[in-house]
Scaffold this motif. Structure first.
Motif, PDB file in Angstrom:
ATOM      1  N   LEU A 142       0.872  -1.178   0.000  1.00 33.45           N
ATOM      2  CA  LEU A 142       0.000   0.000   0.000  1.00 33.45           C
ATOM      3  C   LEU A 142       0.906   1.223   0.000  1.00 33.45           C
ATOM      4  O   LEU A 142       1.777   1.366   0.868  1.00 33.45           O
ATOM      5  CB  LEU A 142      -0.903  -0.001   1.238  1.00 33.45           C
ATOM      6  N   LEU A 143       0.737   2.136  -0.997  1.00 30.09           N
ATOM      7  CA  LEU A 143       1.569   3.325  -1.148  1.00 30.09           C
ATOM      8  C   LEU A 143       0.747   4.567  -0.855  1.00 30.09           C
ATOM      9  O   LEU A 143      -0.378   4.719  -1.355  1.00 30.09           O
ATOM     10  CB  LEU A 143       2.117   3.425  -2.574  1.00 30.09           C
ATOM     11  N   CYS A 144       1.329   5.487  -0.047  1.00 28.29           N
ATOM     12  CA  CYS A 144       0.711   6.785   0.225  1.00 28.29           C
ATOM     13  C   CYS A 144       1.756   7.854  -0.057  1.00 28.29           C
ATOM     14  O   CYS A 144       2.829   7.861   0.563  1.00 28.29           O
ATOM     15  CB  CYS A 144       0.236   6.889   1.675  1.00 28.29           C
ATOM     16  N   GLY A 145       1.452   8.750  -1.018  1.00 26.64           N
ATOM     17  CA  GLY A 145       2.402   9.780  -1.388  1.00 26.64           C
ATOM     18  C   GLY A 145       1.895  11.167  -1.052  1.00 26.64           C
ATOM     19  O   GLY A 145       0.688  11.436  -1.084  1.00 26.64           O
ATOM     20  N   SER A 146       2.843  12.072  -0.720  1.00 31.05           N
ATOM     21  CA  SER A 146       2.503  13.447  -0.380  1.00 31.05           C
ATOM     22  C   SER A 146       3.408  14.382  -1.152  1.00 31.05           C
ATOM     23  O   SER A 146       4.608  14.119  -1.298  1.00 31.05           O
ATOM     24  CB  SER A 146       2.660  13.675   1.130  1.00 31.05           C
ATOM     25  N   ARG A 147       2.855  15.485  -1.634  1.00 32.13           N
ATOM     26  CA  ARG A 147       3.635  16.458  -2.393  1.00 32.13           C
ATOM     27  C   ARG A 147       4.369  17.423  -1.473  1.00 32.13           C
ATOM     28  O   ARG A 147       5.229  18.173  -1.937  1.00 32.13           O
ATOM     29  CB  ARG A 147       2.719  17.235  -3.335  1.00 32.13           C
ATOM     30  N   SER A 148       4.024  17.441  -0.216  1.00 34.36           N
ATOM     31  CA  SER A 148       4.754  18.239   0.764  1.00 34.36           C
ATOM     32  C   SER A 148       5.653  17.311   1.568  1.00 34.36           C
ATOM     33  O   SER A 148       5.572  16.084   1.449  1.00 34.36           O
ATOM     34  CB  SER A 148       3.777  18.988   1.679  1.00 34.36           C
ATOM     35  N   ALA A 149       6.491  17.939   2.413  1.00 37.57           N
ATOM     36  CA  ALA A 149       7.403  17.126   3.228  1.00 37.57           C
ATOM     37  C   ALA A 149       6.721  16.592   4.478  1.00 37.57           C
ATOM     38  O   ALA A 149       7.396  16.114   5.394  1.00 37.57           O
ATOM     39  CB  ALA A 149       8.624  17.970   3.611  1.00 37.57           C
ATOM     40  N   ARG A 150       5.397  16.658   4.521  1.00 31.94           N
ATOM     41  CA  ARG A 150       4.662  16.203   5.704  1.00 31.94           C
ATOM     42  C   ARG A 150       4.758  14.695   5.833  1.00 31.94           C
ATOM     43  O   ARG A 150       4.528  13.962   4.870  1.00 31.94           O
ATOM     44  CB  ARG A 150       3.194  16.621   5.597  1.00 31.94           C
ATOM     45  N   THR A 151       5.107  14.256   7.030  1.00 32.60           N
ATOM     46  CA  THR A 151       5.162  12.820   7.307  1.00 32.60           C
ATOM     47  C   THR A 151       3.969  12.442   8.181  1.00 32.60           C
ATOM     48  O   THR A 151       3.404  13.275   8.893  1.00 32.60           O
ATOM     49  CB  THR A 151       6.460  12.451   8.031  1.00 32.60           C
ATOM     50  N   PHE A 152       3.599  11.182   8.112  1.00 35.97           N
ATOM     51  CA  PHE A 152       2.485  10.700   8.910  1.00 35.97           C
ATOM     52  C   PHE A 152       2.913  10.562  10.376  1.00 35.97           C
ATOM     53  O   PHE A 152       4.067  10.241  10.691  1.00 35.97           O
ATOM     54  CB  PHE A 152       1.983   9.348   8.398  1.00 35.97           C
ATOM     55  N   SER A 153       1.970  10.781  11.272  1.00 37.02           N
ATOM     56  CA  SER A 153       2.224  10.630  12.704  1.00 37.02           C
ATOM     57  C   SER A 153       2.221   9.154  13.072  1.00 37.02           C
ATOM     58  O   SER A 153       1.887   8.274  12.262  1.00 37.02           O
ATOM     59  CB  SER A 153       1.155  11.379  13.504  1.00 37.02           C
ATOM     60  N   ALA A 154       2.580   8.907  14.344  1.00 32.43           N
ATOM     61  CA  ALA A 154       2.580   7.523  14.823  1.00 32.43           C
ATOM     62  C   ALA A 154       1.182   6.938  14.785  1.00 32.43           C
ATOM     63  O   ALA A 154       0.993   5.754  14.472  1.00 32.43           O
ATOM     64  CB  ALA A 154       3.156   7.476  16.246  1.00 32.43           C
ATOM     65  N   ASP A 155       0.185   7.767  15.096  1.00 30.34           N
ATOM     66  CA  ASP A 155      -1.201   7.285  15.036  1.00 30.34           C
ATOM     67  C   ASP A 155      -1.582   6.920  13.605  1.00 30.34           C
ATOM     68  O   ASP A 155      -2.280   5.924  13.370  1.00 30.34           O
ATOM     69  CB  ASP A 155      -2.160   8.356  15.575  1.00 30.34           C
ATOM     70  N   ASP A 156      -1.112   7.737  12.649  1.00 31.46           N
ATOM     71  CA  ASP A 156      -1.404   7.427  11.243  1.00 31.46           C
ATOM     72  C   ASP A 156      -0.727   6.127  10.817  1.00 31.46           C
ATOM     73  O   ASP A 156      -1.298   5.337  10.045  1.00 31.46           O
ATOM     74  CB  ASP A 156      -0.954   8.578  10.347  1.00 31.46           C
ATOM     75  N   HIS A 157       0.479   5.867  11.324  1.00 27.73           N
ATOM     76  CA  HIS A 157       1.160   4.614  10.997  1.00 27.73           C
ATOM     77  C   HIS A 157       0.389   3.413  11.562  1.00 27.73           C
ATOM     78  O   HIS A 157       0.287   2.372  10.909  1.00 27.73           O
ATOM     79  CB  HIS A 157       2.587   4.644  11.552  1.00 27.73           C
ATOM     80  N   LYS A 158      -0.138   3.578  12.771  1.00 30.14           N
ATOM     81  CA  LYS A 158      -0.948   2.504  13.335  1.00 30.14           C
ATOM     82  C   LYS A 158      -2.196   2.272  12.479  1.00 30.14           C
ATOM     83  O   LYS A 158      -2.608   1.125  12.232  1.00 30.14           O
ATOM     84  CB  LYS A 158      -1.357   2.845  14.759  1.00 30.14           C
ATOM     85  N   LEU A 159      -2.772   3.374  12.025  1.00 27.97           N
ATOM     86  CA  LEU A 159      -3.957   3.257  11.171  1.00 27.97           C
ATOM     87  C   LEU A 159      -3.617   2.533   9.870  1.00 27.97           C
ATOM     88  O   LEU A 159      -4.373   1.648   9.425  1.00 27.97           O
ATOM     89  CB  LEU A 159      -4.515   4.650  10.876  1.00 27.97           C
TER      90      LEU A 159
END
Length: 895
Positions: A447-464
């Motif tokens: 599963l790939l999730c890409g962002s055009r900004s340098a924003r990284t996912f939080s730990a909660d987002d990684h758990k999700l």
């Protein structure tokens, strides 16, 4: 509305004489009060409106306050009149004070020289608190002033407390109404600005250098104003030190750093927002008025800020809880929807759309290894931007396959974040998150999730994302199992579908057969509920559709039939298991119908009778045909009997005629001349009457004989005369009159005379029935021509009742009759139509109801005019026409 808490403690003295007003001022100041005196009512009104007095004393030096104006005397030059005018204007000032909501409760003392009761009443009616007449004791005035000020201070304190409680209640309502921080701040600012009479309000929130303007009320905030306000906060925050700040007047240096709209501010009250000793923001109120805020306002603002800080913390916890709940709900709903989808394309498409939408990804994709040994990839992508790539461009296939091959040796799945060597081709993607999809330690895909900004996912987002990958792996495995099961069972499904279609077609065919039966059919069960109802029942006399009656009680649907009788019939069939047959009469539109009813028992699995099939057949026409056939048989029998009787009568008539001839030959031998004449006359009468009877019986015998329908050349006029001779003695004629209008110059036609007589008798008989006892029947013959050749026309016109227009199209139908039972078979005109058609002719009818009918028979001509004339000459010469009485008698004797 201005707050009453902003009133001062000064006493305002308003008098028409400055000396007297100043004396009262000195008296009050000597008692320790702050007082001012004015003589201008306009100035007094302005000072009262800006709330600069806690008590108003109005001194009236006029001798009267109300009543007619006193004309000035020559020595006072109108001085008394001016005092009276001033007194009345002073009363208007009192009324204005009471009409203003801000000063409605302000105490007003009136000091007056007038001791008239009506003047005192007028002042009190205008709104004065108390009316004191002069002269008065100084101590009395001071006592009254002290009493009114004390009452005013008490009322003012009560109102201030009430206002504070009201503000706290309003703020508490706002804080309890929502858990959204922005809603809490905006609602609180609105209440504070309105209740504390500030022109502008600003709310700051944040920690350390991350403080920002989160809400403003009373003015619009743009980027420049926001930056100025943040700078002002960093200047003001150190001064708070956990306590409220009240600054009046606001220094010019502080105003210079504010936005343009706040640079007119004169006062500032500010309180910190903090929780557990940590300052997380502040609320600042700005006012353009001089001395608008008090110490109580600052304390109230601090209390409200403490409540707001707790509410904001609760809101923060609520937002975090809400986010966690949303993530759990998202994972739960995603799992349910993934389990409900068994198609790979639909499954992957929904997954990437849901994840990309929920996490606000600029690109989201799923890549799954194919089920075969070839390294084919099944994929789906979600890219909300309008310039999203096509399916063949959005990922590096070689990198994806290399990643899938290298990951097989890893036992513990982990989420990888890449900024280089990315799998997505889109150059605008700055960072991508790769989540492995594993089931039973086997890598299924990523599963790939890409962002055009340098924003990284939080730990909660990684758990999700990890939870989503687990749900997706299970759904993909179920999809593969479903596909395998589907492939192995497809032949069975096709066979089942084929068999089901055959059953459905057979069922529809059976229903079509039942609906096509020319009988009325319905079925009831043991609960007397209708379970079947064919098409004939829908279009029958009842006219009820199948959907309306199925499942209903049969006695409710067939309400016009006797319930007791119908119930006994069903019970009899259910109990005996035997078929019950009967005939039943019904009436529809005034016409009698006969039904042949059969109730047939029906068994399921050869058990007891479970249903009764009721079949109804309309046998009305069959009944009529049977009755008509019986009647026709009777007529035929009567005809055969009449033929036998005619033969029996002809023999005696022949004998009588022969004896009369013999006696006539011997009369000449008699010597008595007188008797000879008498006997000759009587014998001639006997012979003529015998021959007349003979002609009648011969005509009847000829009509009754069933001969071959041989056609000969005949004169229609002669056939009509013979027919009239045959029936003129019939009692049906009554008083009816027959008028003949025959054209004896018409051409003979080829006809069967017996059948022609049958037609004429039927038409004459119908005319007699239509006319009754009286009437005129006109019989006409004529020659005519048409496109098919010359024709002979015979018309029968009566003056009877006529034929209704609705019956005209049906009069030649077999068995159609309007006569009562026993008087007609309905075959007469049908037979006539058949005979005329057989002769190549036509039969027409013209009828007007109430005026009469005309039947017109058109027969084709087969002889030329010369042949007709020759035949007439032969008839006149006696070669072929007419036979002697002897020949007739001999013929009958031979019969």
């Amino acid at each position: 509305m201005p707050s009453l808490s902003s009133f001062s403690d000064r006493i305002l003295i308003v008098g028409d004489e400055a000396k007297s007003a100043s004396a009262i001022e000195r008296l009050l100041e000597s008692a320790g009060y702050s007082a001012d005196s004015v003589t201008s009512l306009e100035s007094a009104s302005q000072r009262i409106n800006v709330l600069e007095a806690s008590l108003v004393i109005i001194e009236l030096t006029a001798s009267r306050v109300t009543g007619p104006l006193v004309q000035p005397s020559g020595d006072d030059s109108g001085h008394s009149l001016r005092k009276l005018d001033w007194a009345q204007e002073a009363l208007n000032l009192v009324r204005q004070i009471r009409a203003n909501d801000a000063t409605a409760e302000l105490p007003v003392l009136v000091l007056s020289k007038s001791q008239r009761g009506q003047d005192k009443i007028a002042c009190l009616d205008a709104g004065a608190t108390e009316y004191i007449t002069k002269p008065y004791q100084r101590t009395e005035l001071l006592s009254r002033v002290t009493s009114h000020l004390r009452s005013w201070h008490s009322e003012r304190e009560r109102r201030v407390r009430f206002e504070q409680l009201n503000i706290l209640h309003s703020v508490s309502s706002v804080l309890a109404s929502s858990l959204e921080p922005e809603v809490l701040l905006r609602g609180t600012l609105y209440i504070l600005r309105n209740y504390l009479h500030a022109e502008s309000a600003v709310a700051y929130h944040g920690a350390h250098q991350a403080v920002s303007v989160v809400a403003a009320d009373g003015f619009a905030v743009d980027d420049a104003a926001r930056a100025s306000l943040v700078d002002f906060y960093f200047i003001t925050a150190p001064l708070l030190n956990g306590n409220p700040l009240l600054v009046e007047p606001l220094p010019d240096t502080a105003r210079a750093g504010l936005p343009e709209i706040l640079r007119k501010a004169h006062g500032l009250v500010c309180a910190p927002l903090g929780l557990k000793g940590n300052m997380v923001g502040a609320i600042c109120l700005f006012s353009n008025k001089q001395q608008p805020f008090r110490k109580q306002d600052a304390d109230l603002l601090a209390t409200i800020c403490n409540q707001l800080s707790v509410a904001l913390e609760n809101a923060r916890l609520f937002v975090e809880t809400k986010k966690s709940a949303a993530q759990l709900s998202f994972v739960y709903n995603l799992g349910n929807n993934l389990m409900n989808s068994l198609e790979m394309d639909e499954l992957l498409g929904y997954a990437v759309f849901s994840v990309g939408k929920n996490l606000a990804c600029d690109a989201c994709a799923v890549l799954i290894k194919g089920s075969t040994q070839s390294e084919n990839i099944v994929s789906a992508v979600y890219a909300p931007s309008p310039d999203s790539k096509t399916e063949t461009q959005w990922h590096h296939i070689d990198r994806v396959k290399a990643y899938l091959r290298s990951y097989q040796a890893v036992s513990q799945p982990s989420i990888e974040v890449r900024v280089t060597n990315r799998l997505l081709k889109d150059p605008a993607i700055a960072i991508e998150t790769i989540v492995p999809i594993i089931f039973d330690d086997v890598l299924l895909g990523i599963l790939l999730c890409g962002s055009r900004s340098a924003r990284t996912f939080s730990a909660d987002d990684h758990k999700l994302l990890g939870a989503v990958a687990q749900q997706l792996s299970l759904a993909i495995r179920n999809t593969e199992l479903y596909r395998q099961t589907k492939d192995t069972s497809i032949n069975l499904a096709v066979e089942v579908a084929h068999r089901t279609q055959e059953i459905e077609e057979q069922k529809r065919f059976t229903e079509k057969i039942i609906d096509s039966l020319p009988v009325s059919l319905y079925v009831v069960d043991r609960d007397m509920r209708i379970v079947a109802w064919n098409r004939s029942r829908e279009i029958g006399g009842l006219g009820a559709s199948r959907d309306e009656v199925l499942g209903k009680n049969v006695f409710t649907v067939l309400a016009r039939q006797p319930r007791r009788q119908l119930e006994d019939e069903f019970i009899r069939v259910f109990r005996s298991g035997e078929i019950v047959r009967m005939e039943q009469d019904s009436w529809s539109d005034g016409q009698r119908k006969v039904w042949k009813i059969g109730k047939i028992p029906m068994r399921v699995d050869n058990a007891e009778v479970t249903h009764v099939i009721t079949v109804g057949e309309d046998v009305t026409e069959q009944k009529k045909m049977n009755e008509a056939v019986i009647h026709a048989e009777k007529l035929a029998s009567i005809g055969r009997l009449a033929a036998g009787v005619v033969h029996e009568i002809n023999n005696p008539l022949a004998t009588i005629a022969a004896c009369a001839e013999a006696l006539s030959a011997r009369v000449d031998e008699m010597q008595h001349e007188e008797m000879n004449d008498d006997f000759s006359e009587y014998l001639k009468i006997i012979r003529d009457e015998a021959f007349r009877c003979k002609s009648i019986t011969n005509s009847l015998l000829e009509f009754s004989h069933q001969r071959q329908a041989e056609k000969t050349s005949a004169d229609i006029n002669q056939v009509i005369d013979q027919t009239l001779l045959l029936i003129k003695h019939h009692p049906k004629l009554g008083k009816s009159r027959i008028v003949k209008n025959l054209d004896y110059g018409i051409t003979p036609v080829q006809v069967n005379e017996g059948q022609m007589k049958q037609i004429f008798i039927a038409l004459i008989s119908n005319a007699y029935d239509a006319m009754g006892a009286q009437g005129t029947l006109t019989i006409s013959t004529s020659a005519s021509s048409s496109t098919t050749g010359p024709k002979v026309c015979a018309e029968f016109s009566d003056t009877g009742c006529g034929i209704p227009a609705s019956h005209l199209p049906k009069i030649f139908d077999p068995f159609f009759t309007t006569k009562p039972l026993g008087r007609g078979t309905g075959l007469g005109l049908s037979v006539c139509y058949g005979i005329v058609s057989e002769h190549g002719g036509t039969i027409e009818v013209d009828s007007t109801e109430g005026e009469g009918s005309t039947f017109r028979i058109m027969l084709p001509v087969t002889l030329t005019r010369s042949e007709s004339i020759g035949k007439e000459q032969l008839d006149e010469s006696g070669d072929t026409h007419g036979r002697s009485a002897e020949a007739l008698l001999e013929m009958e004797g031979a019969l």
